[in-house]
Design an enzyme around this catalytic site. Sequence first.
Site, PDB file in Angstrom:
ATOM      1  CD  GLU A   1      -8.707  -9.233  -3.331  1.00  0.00           C
ATOM      2  OE1 GLU A   1      -7.518  -9.597  -3.178  1.00  0.00           O
ATOM      3  OE2 GLU A   1      -9.475  -9.027  -2.371  1.00  0.00           O
TER       4      GLU A   1
ATOM      5  CE1 TYR B   1      -9.421  -3.133   0.830  1.00  0.00           C
ATOM      6  CE2 TYR B   1      -8.827  -1.053  -0.202  1.00  0.00           C
ATOM      7  CZ  TYR B   1      -8.477  -2.175   0.525  1.00  0.00           C
ATOM      8  OH  TYR B   1      -7.177  -2.349   0.965  1.00  0.00           O
TER       9      TYR B   1
ATOM     10  NE  ARG C   1      -2.242  -5.826   7.123  1.00  0.00           N
ATOM     11  CZ  ARG C   1      -3.391  -6.339   6.710  1.00  0.00           C
ATOM     12  NH1 ARG C   1      -3.970  -7.330   7.376  1.00  0.00           N
ATOM     13  NH2 ARG C   1      -3.966  -5.876   5.622  1.00  0.00           N
TER      14      ARG C   1
ATOM     15  CE  LYS D   1      -3.849  -2.264   2.419  1.00  0.00           C
ATOM     16  NZ  LYS D   1      -4.663  -2.243   3.671  1.00  0.00           N
TER      17      LYS D   1
ATOM     18  NE  ARG E   1      -6.199 -12.380   5.354  1.00  0.00           N
ATOM     19  CZ  ARG E   1      -6.820 -11.215   5.368  1.00  0.00           C
ATOM     20  NH1 ARG E   1      -6.673 -10.368   4.351  1.00  0.00           N
ATOM     21  NH2 ARG E   1      -7.574 -10.871   6.373  1.00  0.00           N
TER      22      ARG E   1
ATOM     23  CG  HIS F   1      -5.021  -6.367  -0.196  1.00  0.00           C
ATOM     24  ND1 HIS F   1      -6.234  -6.455   0.464  1.00  0.00           N
ATOM     25  CD2 HIS F   1      -5.106  -7.243  -1.239  1.00  0.00           C
ATOM     26  CE1 HIS F   1      -7.006  -7.327  -0.162  1.00  0.00           C
ATOM     27  NE2 HIS F   1      -6.342  -7.827  -1.199  1.00  0.00           N
TER      28      HIS F   1
ATOM     29  CG  ASN G   1      -3.402  -2.478   7.141  1.00  0.00           C
ATOM     30  OD1 ASN G   1      -3.254  -1.996   6.015  1.00  0.00           O
ATOM     31  ND2 ASN G   1      -4.473  -3.156   7.495  1.00  0.00           N
TER      32      ASN G   1
HETATM   33  N1  UDP Z   1      -9.347  -0.557   7.591  1.00  0.00           N
HETATM   34  C1  UDP Z   1      -9.326   0.659   8.265  1.00  0.00           C
HETATM   35  N2  UDP Z   1      -9.961   0.754   9.473  1.00  0.00           N
HETATM   36  C2  UDP Z   1     -10.602  -0.296  10.044  1.00  0.00           C
HETATM   37  C3  UDP Z   1     -10.616  -1.532   9.361  1.00  0.00           C
HETATM   38  C4  UDP Z   1      -9.972  -1.633   8.140  1.00  0.00           C
HETATM   39  O1  UDP Z   1      -8.765   1.643   7.781  1.00  0.00           O
HETATM   40  O2  UDP Z   1     -11.156  -0.159  11.139  1.00  0.00           O
HETATM   41  C5  UDP Z   1      -8.662  -0.660   6.294  1.00  0.00           C
HETATM   42  C6  UDP Z   1      -7.307  -1.348   6.422  1.00  0.00           C
HETATM   43  O3  UDP Z   1      -6.403  -0.722   5.496  1.00  0.00           O
HETATM   44  C7  UDP Z   1      -7.628  -2.755   5.968  1.00  0.00           C
HETATM   45  C8  UDP Z   1      -8.639  -2.473   4.870  1.00  0.00           C
HETATM   46  O4  UDP Z   1      -9.434  -1.439   5.397  1.00  0.00           O
HETATM   47  O5  UDP Z   1      -6.472  -3.440   5.528  1.00  0.00           O
HETATM   48  C9  UDP Z   1      -9.492  -3.638   4.458  1.00  0.00           C
HETATM   49  O6  UDP Z   1     -10.139  -4.171   5.595  1.00  0.00           O
HETATM   50  P1  UDP Z   1     -10.293  -5.734   5.791  1.00  0.00           P
HETATM   51  O7  UDP Z   1     -11.257  -5.937   6.927  1.00  0.00           O
HETATM   52  O8  UDP Z   1     -10.621  -6.381   4.502  1.00  0.00           O
HETATM   53  O9  UDP Z   1      -8.854  -6.170   6.309  1.00  0.00           O
HETATM   54  P2  UDP Z   1      -7.658  -6.955   5.584  1.00  0.00           P
HETATM   55  O10 UDP Z   1      -8.262  -8.004   4.689  1.00  0.00           O
HETATM   56  O11 UDP Z   1      -6.849  -5.942   4.823  1.00  0.00           O
HETATM   57  O12 UDP Z   1      -6.871  -7.560   6.703  1.00  0.00           O
HETATM   58 MG    MG Z   2      -9.806  -7.895   3.303  1.00  0.00          MG
END
Ligand code: UDP
Ligand code: MG
Length: 196
Positions: free
Chosen positions: A172, A95, A148, A55, A131, A161, A158
Site C-alpha cells: 500500500e 482494494y 472507529r 477517508k 490496527r 484505513h 468507518n
Molecule cells: N466495508 C464495507 N462494508 C462491509 C465491509 C467493509 O463498506 O461490509 C468497507 C469498509 O470501509 C472497510 C473497507 O471496506 O474499511 C475494507 O474492508 P476490510 O475488510 O479490509 O476492513 P478494514 O481493513 O478497513 O478494517
Molecule cells: Mg483491510
Amino acid sequence: MLQRCVFKTMVQRFHSGRRDTWRFPAALLYGHGAATHRHSSTDLPDKEQTLIVVKPDGVQRRLVGQIVQRFEQRGFKLVGLKMLRVSEDVLSQHYCQLTSKPFYPSLLYYMMSAPVVVMVWEGHKVIQTSRVMVGHTNPAEAQAGTVRGDFSFHVSRNVVHASDSLEGAQREIQLWFQGKELLNWDCWDQTMTCEE
Ligand code: UDP
Ligand code: MG
C-alpha cells in the site's frame, strides 16, 4: 539560526556527558527535509511503516487533526503525509482483495466522493498497534477509545484505513507514495519512546 541552536544543544550534551544520546540531525546532514534512503521494514524492525488513510467521511467531518494527534501522542513518527482525490485506478489496486464483495462498488464511490488524507507512520510494531488504535472494521463492534469506536457507527463510513499486515503495508505504501515523498528524519525523543 537552526545551526546555532543545534550546536548549542551539542555543546550542552557534551558537557553533561550525554554524548550517547546525541544523533546529528538528518536535516543538517542531508539538507532540509531530504529523503535520502527509504528503509525497508524487514532490515530495521523499529522502522516498520504503515499506511493510514483518513477517508472522505473523516475529512468531511474535520477529524483529520484528531486522528493525526492520536498517532503523534502514541509516539509514532510521521514520515509521509498528503491530501488528494484518489483515482479509481489506485483504489482498485488498494482494494484488490474485495472486488467480489457486494459492497465494492459503493466502497469505491464513497472513497472517491471527497479528498482523503494519506499518511505513513513509522515505529516499533506500528502495523499491529495502529490496527488496535483504529478498531474493528464494523464500528458497531469497535471498542470505545479506538478511532472507529469513537467517531463512527456504520461499517460503510468507518473514517479511517490502516494496513493489516507487513506485506499489505509495503504494497500500500508503494501504491500511494513515491519513495521521495517519504522523509527519513531523526526524532529527537527517539530514545524516550523506544529502547535501541
Ligand atoms: N466495508 C464495507 N462494508 C462491509 C465491509 C467493509 O463498506 O461490509 C468497507 C469498509 O470501509 C472497510 C473497507 O471496506 O474499511 C475494507 O474492508 P476490510 O475488510 O479490509 O476492513 P478494514 O481493513 O478497513 O478494517
Ligand atoms: Mg483491510
